[in-house]
Design an enzyme around this catalytic site. Structure first.
Site, PDB file in Angstrom:
ATOM      1  N   HIS A 227       0.880  -1.183   0.000  1.00 25.89           N
ATOM      2  CA  HIS A 227       0.000   0.000   0.000  1.00 25.89           C
ATOM      3  C   HIS A 227       0.916   1.232   0.000  1.00 25.89           C
ATOM      4  O   HIS A 227       1.718   1.400  -0.920  1.00 25.89           O
ATOM      5  CB  HIS A 227      -0.907  -0.110   1.226  1.00 25.89           C
ATOM      6  CG  HIS A 227      -2.082   0.810   1.292  1.00 25.89           C
ATOM      7  ND1 HIS A 227      -2.459   1.638   0.264  1.00 25.89           N
ATOM      8  CD2 HIS A 227      -2.979   1.050   2.302  1.00 25.89           C
ATOM      9  CE1 HIS A 227      -3.537   2.331   0.620  1.00 25.89           C
ATOM     10  NE2 HIS A 227      -3.872   1.995   1.859  1.00 25.89           N
ATOM     11  N   HIS A 266      -2.334  -2.284  -9.619  1.00 23.35           N
ATOM     12  CA  HIS A 266      -3.354  -1.699  -8.748  1.00 23.35           C
ATOM     13  C   HIS A 266      -4.590  -2.579  -8.780  1.00 23.35           C
ATOM     14  O   HIS A 266      -4.936  -3.117  -9.822  1.00 23.35           O
ATOM     15  CB  HIS A 266      -3.715  -0.286  -9.223  1.00 23.35           C
ATOM     16  CG  HIS A 266      -4.370   0.536  -8.167  1.00 23.35           C
ATOM     17  ND1 HIS A 266      -5.712   0.467  -7.912  1.00 23.35           N
ATOM     18  CD2 HIS A 266      -3.839   1.409  -7.264  1.00 23.35           C
ATOM     19  CE1 HIS A 266      -5.987   1.276  -6.911  1.00 23.35           C
ATOM     20  NE2 HIS A 266      -4.877   1.850  -6.490  1.00 23.35           N
ATOM     21  N   ASP A 320       2.496   5.519  -6.573  1.00 24.25           N
ATOM     22  CA  ASP A 320       3.740   5.445  -5.809  1.00 24.25           C
ATOM     23  C   ASP A 320       4.987   5.426  -6.677  1.00 24.25           C
ATOM     24  O   ASP A 320       6.097   5.544  -6.153  1.00 24.25           O
ATOM     25  CB  ASP A 320       3.736   4.185  -4.920  1.00 24.25           C
ATOM     26  CG  ASP A 320       2.861   4.365  -3.690  1.00 24.25           C
ATOM     27  OD1 ASP A 320       2.744   5.504  -3.232  1.00 24.25           O
ATOM     28  OD2 ASP A 320       2.301   3.367  -3.204  1.00 24.25           O
TER      29      ASP A 320
HETATM   30  N1  CMC Z   1       5.003  -6.483 -10.137  1.00 21.85           N
HETATM   31  C1  CMC Z   1       4.904  -7.683 -10.751  1.00 21.85           C
HETATM   32  N2  CMC Z   1       3.745  -8.347 -10.911  1.00 21.85           N
HETATM   33  C2  CMC Z   1       2.653  -7.797 -10.405  1.00 21.85           C
HETATM   34  C3  CMC Z   1       2.668  -6.557  -9.757  1.00 21.85           C
HETATM   35  C4  CMC Z   1       3.905  -5.896  -9.629  1.00 21.85           C
HETATM   36  N3  CMC Z   1       4.001  -4.712  -9.026  1.00 21.85           N
HETATM   37  N4  CMC Z   1       1.427  -6.249  -9.352  1.00 21.85           N
HETATM   38  C5  CMC Z   1       0.634  -7.262  -9.726  1.00 21.85           C
HETATM   39  N5  CMC Z   1       1.381  -8.202 -10.365  1.00 21.85           N
HETATM   40  C6  CMC Z   1       0.880  -9.451 -10.951  1.00 21.85           C
HETATM   41  C7  CMC Z   1       0.742 -10.516  -9.867  1.00 21.85           C
HETATM   42  O1  CMC Z   1       1.932 -11.267  -9.756  1.00 21.85           O
HETATM   43  C8  CMC Z   1      -0.421 -11.326 -10.380  1.00 21.85           C
HETATM   44  O2  CMC Z   1       0.068 -12.193 -11.389  1.00 21.85           O
HETATM   45  P1  CMC Z   1      -0.581 -13.677 -11.575  1.00 21.85           P
HETATM   46  O3  CMC Z   1      -2.022 -13.412 -11.935  1.00 21.85           O
HETATM   47  O4  CMC Z   1       0.236 -14.252 -12.672  1.00 21.85           O
HETATM   48  O5  CMC Z   1      -0.431 -14.350 -10.255  1.00 21.85           O
HETATM   49  C9  CMC Z   1      -1.313 -10.285 -11.045  1.00 21.85           C
HETATM   50  O6  CMC Z   1      -0.444  -9.227 -11.417  1.00 21.85           O
HETATM   51  C10 CMC Z   1      -2.405  -9.742 -10.148  1.00 21.85           C
HETATM   52  O7  CMC Z   1      -1.821  -9.386  -8.912  1.00 21.85           O
HETATM   53  P2  CMC Z   1      -2.594  -9.367  -7.537  1.00 21.85           P
HETATM   54  O8  CMC Z   1      -1.605  -9.415  -6.420  1.00 21.85           O
HETATM   55  O9  CMC Z   1      -3.665 -10.404  -7.541  1.00 21.85           O
HETATM   56  O10 CMC Z   1      -3.279  -7.968  -7.613  1.00 21.85           O
HETATM   57  P3  CMC Z   1      -3.938  -7.217  -6.390  1.00 21.85           P
HETATM   58  O11 CMC Z   1      -5.040  -6.427  -6.935  1.00 21.85           O
HETATM   59  O12 CMC Z   1      -4.246  -8.175  -5.304  1.00 21.85           O
HETATM   60  O13 CMC Z   1      -2.743  -6.299  -5.841  1.00 21.85           O
HETATM   61  C11 CMC Z   1      -1.216  -4.543  -5.604  1.00 21.85           C
HETATM   62  C12 CMC Z   1      -2.593  -4.961  -6.117  1.00 21.85           C
HETATM   63  C13 CMC Z   1      -1.098  -3.028  -5.654  1.00 21.85           C
HETATM   64  C14 CMC Z   1      -1.056  -4.966  -4.142  1.00 21.85           C
HETATM   65  C15 CMC Z   1      -0.135  -5.195  -6.485  1.00 21.85           C
HETATM   66  O14 CMC Z   1      -0.253  -4.732  -7.819  1.00 21.85           O
HETATM   67  C16 CMC Z   1       1.279  -4.961  -5.972  1.00 21.85           C
HETATM   68  O15 CMC Z   1       1.761  -5.731  -5.130  1.00 21.85           O
HETATM   69  N6  CMC Z   1       1.988  -3.872  -6.445  1.00 21.85           N
HETATM   70  C17 CMC Z   1       3.293  -3.537  -5.938  1.00 21.85           C
HETATM   71  C18 CMC Z   1       3.158  -2.699  -4.665  1.00 21.85           C
HETATM   72  C19 CMC Z   1       2.658  -1.306  -4.956  1.00 21.85           C
HETATM   73  O16 CMC Z   1       3.129  -0.631  -5.848  1.00 21.85           O
HETATM   74  N7  CMC Z   1       1.709  -0.844  -4.126  1.00 21.85           N
HETATM   75  C20 CMC Z   1       1.123   0.493  -4.263  1.00 21.85           C
HETATM   76  C21 CMC Z   1      -0.288   0.419  -4.723  1.00 21.85           C
HETATM   77  S1  CMC Z   1      -0.968   1.989  -5.276  1.00 21.85           S
HETATM   78  C22 CMC Z   1      -0.955   3.040  -3.934  1.00 21.85           C
HETATM   79  C23 CMC Z   1      -1.658   2.511  -2.755  1.00 21.85           C
HETATM   80  O17 CMC Z   1      -2.824   2.156  -2.805  1.00 21.85           O
HETATM   81  O18 CMC Z   1      -1.023   2.477  -1.733  1.00 21.85           O
END
Ligand code: CMC
Length: 384
Positions: A227, A266, A320
């Protein structure tokens, strides 16, 4: 009964797609990359508004008149001062903890000196809310000055919210342009629907607890790297990569090892985050202004590679990714990036809490029970 639901039922991991509340505060179109606060596009607010006006809009539901904005801004200024005992406590806190942990302590501590502390979120807490929003920047700046052995710089009533924070942090007034860039960054971070930290605040408030407790819950939730904690880690990653030509290898290695690239992806946006677009322009601008394109060039290279590799999956830069580069040029220490996010988002947290408790129902979801149906209790001396 303690047992949760069994049998056929819809289950959404991470509550994806679950509607948990009605809200008129903001709307995100995740496929078009659009964000509006109370109906106003974020791009318009970034261009014409400032943090105080945006905060008013989020809290009260409409843009203020000139007079209302003056009163609100004045109220925010008056509330910037911390209770003396909180200030003394901040001076005494150890220099090593993450400042997000300090912020939790400081927000919890202020509640102890608040005569209204036992009033729950439902009982007309707007002045408490404005006080917390106004005090968080002071808490962050005071802690930073104290931990680095510098004198505390009291708030300057001649400065707006954004400029005053930079002033309290650095001990000198920021130039107008940089204060404005920071102000826009705060506007962009002010609100974002039922993100994890806002939801945490709402869950706490839904028990009719007090607003400080709700904000403490939110700060603890924002801290995590998935987050608000991502912004700090983006800069760490850029340093690790070092030069743009190393970005490809770094990203491909990380992806092959199933590691996340911070600042991408996201839950709601499946396209470019509109906030990242604006922050990228500022990151470019400041990189040119300071003739230091080290970070922006690595960042842009990572963006290209990530979109090429994962764009089809809807993975794009989020808020971010470029914010850290902007903050770096504004002289904000890296471990304050997430506290600065908290300082901006405090209004979104408060707006949702105030909205939700007007028509409150305690949050109480169920878990899908996956344990055994019946297990015999075995006395301890018979267990193996
Ligand atoms: N790098 C590599 N792969 C990713 C990333 C990433 N940053 N984000 C998502 N994926 C892939 C993930 O591996 C998954 O692949 P698969 O379907 O093959 O398993 C797919 O995309 C969907 O990911 P998810 O974890 O199910 O998606 P989510 O909606 O649960 O998570 C998230 C959203 C923001 C937690 C995630 O994208 C992430 O971990 N991003 C990196 C951390 C980040 O930048 N956070 C800030 C978010 S925006 C500001 C805020 O709200 O704080």
């Amino acid at each position: 009964m303690g047992a949760e639901i069994k049998g056929a039922i819809e289950y959404s991991k991470g509550l994806e797609g679950v509607i948990a509340a009605l809200s008129s505060i903001s709307y995100i179109d995740g496929s078009q990359g659009k964000l509006v606060y109370r109906g106003i596009p974020i791009e318009m607010l970034a261009k014409y508004s400032n943090y105080e006006e945006t905060a008013y809009l989020l809290l009260y539901g409409e843009l203020p008149t000139k007079e209302a904005l003056e009163n609100f801004t004045q109220q925010m200024k008056t509330f910037r001062i911390l209770p003396k005992r909180v200030e003394d406590c901040i001076r005494e806190l150890p220099p090593n903890p993450h400042p997000m942990d300090i912020l939790k302590v400081a927000v919890a501590h202020t509640a102890l000196y608040d005569p209204d502390r036992l009033r729950c979120c439902r009982e007309g807490v707007m002045s408490k809310v404005i006080r917390i929003i106004a005090q968080i920047p002071t808490m962050i700046a005071y802690y930073h000055r104290a931990r680095t052995g510098q004198d505390i710089v009291p708030p300057d009533p001649d400065l707006g919210h954004a400029a005053n924070f930079l002033y309290m942090l650095h001990g000198k007034k920021p130039d107008k342009e940089e204060a404005r860039i920071f102000d826009v960054a705060l506007v962009l971070h002010a609100e974002h629907g039922l993100n994890a930290s806002t939801f945490a605040a709402m869950v706490t408030a839904s028990t009719l607890s007090d607003i400080n407790s709700a904000i403490v819950s939110a700060i603890g939730t924002l801290k995590g790297p998935l987050h608000g904690g991502a912004n700090e880690r983006v800069l760490k990653m850029l340093d690790e990569i070092g030069t743009p030509d190393k970005a490809e290898e770094y990203v491909l290695n990380a992806l092959s090892e199933k590691r996340r690239i911070m600042g991408f992806g996201h839950r709601v946006y499946k396209t470019y985050d509109p906030r990242a677009r604006i922050l990228k322009e500022y990151a470019e601008y400041l990189s040119n202004k300071y003739n230091d394109r080290r970070y922006i060039e690595i960042g842009e290279r990572i963006e290209k590679i990530m979109i090429r590799e994962l764009g089809k999956k809807g993975i794009f830069p989020n808020v971010d990714f470029y914010s850290g580069i902007v903050y770096q040029f504004l002289g904000i220490p890296r471990d304050l990036f997430t506290p600065v996010f908290a300082m901006a988002r405090s209004v979104g947290w408060a707006a949702h809490v105030c909205e939700y408790v007007q028509n409150n129902r305690i949050f109480r979801p169920r878990a899908y029970y996956t344990g055994p149906d019946y297990v015999e209790y075995v006395p301890i001396d018979k267990r193996r």
